[in-house]
Design an enzyme around this catalytic site. Structure first.
Site, PDB file in Angstrom:
ATOM      1  N   ALA A  36       3.017  -5.987   0.686  1.00 24.78           N
ATOM      2  CA  ALA A  36       2.879  -7.296   0.051  1.00 24.78           C
ATOM      3  C   ALA A  36       1.602  -7.274  -0.776  1.00 24.78           C
ATOM      4  O   ALA A  36       0.696  -6.469  -0.515  1.00 24.78           O
ATOM      5  CB  ALA A  36       2.800  -8.378   1.124  1.00 24.78           C
ATOM      6  N   GLU A  66       8.774  -2.661   5.791  1.00 26.84           N
ATOM      7  CA  GLU A  66       9.603  -3.733   6.358  1.00 26.84           C
ATOM      8  C   GLU A  66      10.872  -3.939   5.542  1.00 26.84           C
ATOM      9  O   GLU A  66      11.950  -4.166   6.093  1.00 26.84           O
ATOM     10  CB  GLU A  66       8.791  -5.029   6.414  1.00 26.84           C
ATOM     11  CG  GLU A  66       7.658  -4.952   7.415  1.00 26.84           C
ATOM     12  CD  GLU A  66       6.727  -6.153   7.340  1.00 26.84           C
ATOM     13  OE1 GLU A  66       6.056  -6.322   6.298  1.00 26.84           O
ATOM     14  OE2 GLU A  66       6.688  -6.924   8.304  1.00 26.84           O
ATOM     15  N   GLY A  76       4.870  -4.414   3.800  1.00 28.73           N
ATOM     16  CA  GLY A  76       6.117  -5.051   3.356  1.00 28.73           C
ATOM     17  C   GLY A  76       7.119  -4.042   2.806  1.00 28.73           C
ATOM     18  O   GLY A  76       8.330  -4.281   2.854  1.00 28.73           O
ATOM     19  N   GLU A  91      -1.126  -3.418   8.468  1.00 25.92           N
ATOM     20  CA  GLU A  91      -1.615  -4.806   8.423  1.00 25.92           C
ATOM     21  C   GLU A  91      -2.861  -5.047   9.269  1.00 25.92           C
ATOM     22  O   GLU A  91      -3.744  -5.800   8.880  1.00 25.92           O
ATOM     23  CB  GLU A  91      -0.507  -5.780   8.848  1.00 25.92           C
ATOM     24  CG  GLU A  91       0.597  -5.960   7.830  1.00 25.92           C
ATOM     25  CD  GLU A  91       1.691  -4.919   7.934  1.00 25.92           C
ATOM     26  OE1 GLU A  91       1.539  -3.949   8.715  1.00 25.92           O
ATOM     27  OE2 GLU A  91       2.703  -5.068   7.229  1.00 25.92           O
TER      28      GLU A  91
HETATM   29  N1  COA Z   1      -1.379  -5.228  -2.918  1.00 26.14           N
HETATM   30  C1  COA Z   1      -1.991  -5.351  -4.100  1.00 26.14           C
HETATM   31  N2  COA Z   1      -2.362  -4.315  -4.853  1.00 26.14           N
HETATM   32  C2  COA Z   1      -2.114  -3.080  -4.376  1.00 26.14           C
HETATM   33  C3  COA Z   1      -1.491  -2.870  -3.139  1.00 26.14           C
HETATM   34  C4  COA Z   1      -1.099  -4.010  -2.406  1.00 26.14           C
HETATM   35  N3  COA Z   1      -0.456  -3.913  -1.236  1.00 26.14           N
HETATM   36  N4  COA Z   1      -1.378  -1.538  -2.925  1.00 26.14           N
HETATM   37  C5  COA Z   1      -1.930  -0.942  -4.000  1.00 26.14           C
HETATM   38  N5  COA Z   1      -2.374  -1.869  -4.878  1.00 26.14           N
HETATM   39  C6  COA Z   1      -3.034  -1.663  -6.173  1.00 26.14           C
HETATM   40  C7  COA Z   1      -4.486  -1.247  -6.010  1.00 26.14           C
HETATM   41  O1  COA Z   1      -5.297  -2.376  -5.792  1.00 26.14           O
HETATM   42  C8  COA Z   1      -4.731  -0.580  -7.339  1.00 26.14           C
HETATM   43  O2  COA Z   1      -4.897  -1.584  -8.312  1.00 26.14           O
HETATM   44  P1  COA Z   1      -6.090  -1.457  -9.409  1.00 26.14           P
HETATM   45  O3  COA Z   1      -5.801  -0.181 -10.146  1.00 26.14           O
HETATM   46  O4  COA Z   1      -5.930  -2.677 -10.257  1.00 26.14           O
HETATM   47  O5  COA Z   1      -7.362  -1.387  -8.637  1.00 26.14           O
HETATM   48  C9  COA Z   1      -3.403   0.114  -7.626  1.00 26.14           C
HETATM   49  O6  COA Z   1      -2.431  -0.554  -6.835  1.00 26.14           O
HETATM   50  C10 COA Z   1      -3.402   1.578  -7.243  1.00 26.14           C
HETATM   51  O7  COA Z   1      -3.770   1.678  -5.890  1.00 26.14           O
HETATM   52  P2  COA Z   1      -4.985   2.609  -5.364  1.00 26.14           P
HETATM   53  O8  COA Z   1      -5.470   2.025  -4.072  1.00 26.14           O
HETATM   54  O9  COA Z   1      -5.993   2.796  -6.438  1.00 26.14           O
HETATM   55  O10 COA Z   1      -4.218   3.987  -5.115  1.00 26.14           O
HETATM   56  P3  COA Z   1      -4.624   5.124  -4.084  1.00 26.14           P
HETATM   57  O11 COA Z   1      -3.766   6.303  -4.444  1.00 26.14           O
HETATM   58  O12 COA Z   1      -6.098   5.315  -4.044  1.00 26.14           O
HETATM   59  O13 COA Z   1      -4.188   4.574  -2.642  1.00 26.14           O
HETATM   60  C11 COA Z   1      -2.712   3.435  -1.065  1.00 26.14           C
HETATM   61  C12 COA Z   1      -2.821   4.300  -2.345  1.00 26.14           C
HETATM   62  C13 COA Z   1      -1.254   3.027  -0.933  1.00 26.14           C
HETATM   63  C14 COA Z   1      -3.169   4.235   0.159  1.00 26.14           C
HETATM   64  C15 COA Z   1      -3.608   2.181  -1.228  1.00 26.14           C
HETATM   65  O14 COA Z   1      -3.293   1.569  -2.469  1.00 26.14           O
HETATM   66  C16 COA Z   1      -3.422   1.148  -0.149  1.00 26.14           C
HETATM   67  O15 COA Z   1      -3.923   1.318   0.950  1.00 26.14           O
HETATM   68  N6  COA Z   1      -2.723   0.029  -0.472  1.00 26.14           N
HETATM   69  C17 COA Z   1      -2.553  -1.067   0.457  1.00 26.14           C
HETATM   70  C18 COA Z   1      -1.516  -0.752   1.486  1.00 26.14           C
HETATM   71  C19 COA Z   1      -1.407  -1.905   2.466  1.00 26.14           C
HETATM   72  O16 COA Z   1      -2.314  -2.238   3.200  1.00 26.14           O
HETATM   73  N7  COA Z   1      -0.207  -2.545   2.464  1.00 26.14           N
HETATM   74  C20 COA Z   1       0.084  -3.608   3.370  1.00 26.14           C
HETATM   75  C21 COA Z   1      -0.241  -4.918   2.785  1.00 26.14           C
HETATM   76  S1  COA Z   1       0.092  -6.225   3.939  1.00 26.14           S
END
Ligand code: COA
Length: 259
Positions: A65, A113, A110, A133
């Site tokens: 999400a 999920e 999400g 989460e």
């Molecule tokens: N919500 C909003 N934005 C998200 C996102 C999310 N769940 N997951 C990734 N993004 C965005 C990042 O903020 C980034 O945006 P930006 O370029 O404007 O800063 C872009 O997507 C790329 O992500 P980034 O984190 O730079 O890539 P990465 O390769 O370093 O890491 C992940 C990849 C998936 C490990 C990392 O993005 C992450 O941990 N995301 C969140 C996962 C999460 O907690 N999901 C559950 C949410 S309830």
């Protein structure tokens, strides 16, 4: 219509692609609304036998999400947000058509999920699954705490949800979270192939399989068996049964009409 969800149809297969690659296909309100509209539209469309859900690009299926949106929620809004998300994700489960998740890359929060509410999950070798989460101080809100335990068992669900660890496609396959693992770039093609195989079968029978298995899981075994027998009996009222068995006896391919 939203630019964040691509909707395509080929050979009776509706392909829904979350297209927000700059945010790793994170589910914001616009994506969720588009997904809901697309699922509502496909439900009554008899020309579509199966649905595939995937994400744009090879890096992410759906990275969860949208955390920017989540960060602003009040407690009451948080509850409503989760209920709405659950309702939309739930539509995948109750669509009356098989839904295959073609998981390419991150399926976190999400995203995991959403995949869990699909009928079948196919992952590419670079897929990574997790419920992170608790790292954000929240719990899964789109059904993860419930469906994950039903799919992989309580202990593994607890581990994934409590540690926030990510698992790779091979481990997801080992624990039964995904049905099949394919080389990078092949998840959508494999999902298409499986959808095609399903579409060649009796449509009414496939619908009843979905109902029997899903609803059966919510019933005691004795009730589930009665439900199965009732649906089995109903099949005998269909042209599809006559066609399927006739085709077998006449040694020719069946031409089902879904009636
Ligand atoms: N919500 C909003 N934005 C998200 C996102 C999310 N769940 N997951 C990734 N993004 C965005 C990042 O903020 C980034 O945006 P930006 O370029 O404007 O800063 C872009 O997507 C790329 O992500 P980034 O984190 O730079 O890539 P990465 O390769 O370093 O890491 C992940 C990849 C998936 C490990 C990392 O993005 C992450 O941990 N995301 C969140 C996962 C999460 O907690 N999901 C559950 C949410 S309830």
């Amino acid at each position: 219509m939203s630019d964040l969800l691509k909707v395509e149809t080929e050979d009776g297969i509706r392909i829904l692609t979350v297209h927000r690659p700059d945010k790793l296909n994170a589910l914001n309100a616009e994506v969720m609304a588009a997904l809901e509209a697309a699922l509502d539209a496909v439900r009554g469309d008899d020309s579509v036998g199966a649905v595939i859900v995937t994400g744009s690009g090879e890096k992410a299926f759906i990275a969860g999400a949208d955390i920017g949106e989540l960060s602003k929620l009040s407690p009451l809004e948080g509850r409503e947000h989760a209920r709405r998300g659950q309702a939309i994700v739930g539509k995948l489960e109750t669509l009356g058509k098989p839904v295959i998740a073609a998981v390419n890359g991150y399926a976190l929060g999400g995203g995991c999920e959403l995949a869990l509410a699909c009928t079948i999950r196919i992952a590419s070798e670079n897929a990574r699954f997790g419920q992170p989460e608790v790292k954000l101080g929240i719990i899964p809100g789109y059904g993860g705490s419930q469906r994950l335990a039903r799919v992989v068992g309580e202990g593994r669900a607890m581990q994934l949800c409590l540690t926030a660890e990510q698992i790779d496609a091979a481990e997801a396959h080992r624990i039964g979270l995904v049905n099949k693992v394919v080389p990078v770039g092949q998840a959508l093609a494999a999902a298409r192939e499986m959808a095609k195989a399903i579409n060649a079968n009796g449509p009414v029978a496939c619908r009843y399989v979905l109902e029997a298995v899903r609803r059966g899981l919510e019933m005691p075994l004795s009730e589930g068996l009665v439900f199965e027998a009732t649906l089995f009996g109903l099949c005998a009222a269909t042209s599809d049964m006559k066609e399927g068995m006739g085709a077998f006896l006449e040694k020719r391919p069946a031409r089902f009409t879904g009636r």
